[in-house]
Design an enzyme around this catalytic site. Structure first.
Site, PDB file in Angstrom:
ATOM      1  NE  ARG A 113      21.068  51.222  -1.004  1.00 14.02           N
ATOM      2  CZ  ARG A 113      19.911  51.453  -1.632  1.00 14.02           C
ATOM      3  NH1 ARG A 113      18.778  51.104  -1.071  1.00 14.02           N
ATOM      4  NH2 ARG A 113      19.893  52.026  -2.817  1.00 14.02           N
TER       5      ARG A 113
ATOM      6  CD  GLU B 235      28.175  54.909   7.040  1.00 18.74           C
ATOM      7  OE1 GLU B 235      27.456  54.124   7.700  1.00 18.74           O
ATOM      8  OE2 GLU B 235      27.769  56.009   6.632  1.00 18.74           O
TER       9      GLU B 235
END
Length: 173
Positions: A29, A96
């Protein structure tokens, strides 16, 4: 870094005849680690001659994972997932992870987990910031319940593997 498991060796991919565009795909992130830990990891891997895919684009909230990223995951030998406190707040990161799990199961993609300022049990049991993120995903209703369920299962599956943790290490800031 120090390993959370007794073994630090990484097994070779299951299909050595496959051609890979990248040795490593980095899943992270950006706001949490993109300009710190992950950037340093990316630079270190590149210095060692390890071809690494790191997506630096600014992604809009709610965007669907791009075909480019799916292709990059499929064409990588390893995926390094950097779990951080707000990782689960990103639907992009969660997508993902699901794609990484799919590639692991279908073509033998190897995974390495890094637990950066989170504990593996936070991810596995989705407690703390992970619990709050999932509650928000469910409350907002922007994602189908089946998708959220798939995200939860993917995190449980990934966090069952031993990985690297920042707890009690001198490089922890």
């Amino acid at each position: 870094m120090a390993s959370a498991s007794s073994s630090t060796s990484i097994p070779p991919p299951q299909s050595p005849t496959s051609s890979y565009s990248h040795d490593v795909f980095l899943c992270f992130r950006g706001p949490d680690t993109g300009y710190g830990f992950t950037s340093h990891l990316y630079a270190a891997l590149n210095r060692k001659g390890i071809t690494t895919y790191k997506d630096d684009k600014n992604l809009r909230k709610g965007d669907v994972i791009s075909h480019e990223l799916v292709k990059a995951i499929e064409e990588s030998m390893f995926a390094v997932i950097v779990f951080s406190p707000d990782f689960a707040s990103s639907s992009w990161c969660l997508d993902e992870v699901c794609n990484i799990i799919d590639c692991k199961n279908k073509q033998g993609l190897q995974m390495v987990e890094v637990f950066y300022y989170v504990e593996p049990c936070d991810v596995r049991h989705q407690i703390g910031t992970f619990q709050k993120a999932f509650e928000k995903h469910e409350r907002e209703g922007r994602h189908e319940s089946e998708k959220v369920k798939r995200w939860r299962e993917a995190l449980k599956q990934v966090a069952e593997h031993s990985g690297w943790t920042s707890k009690n290490h001198p490089w922890r800031g």
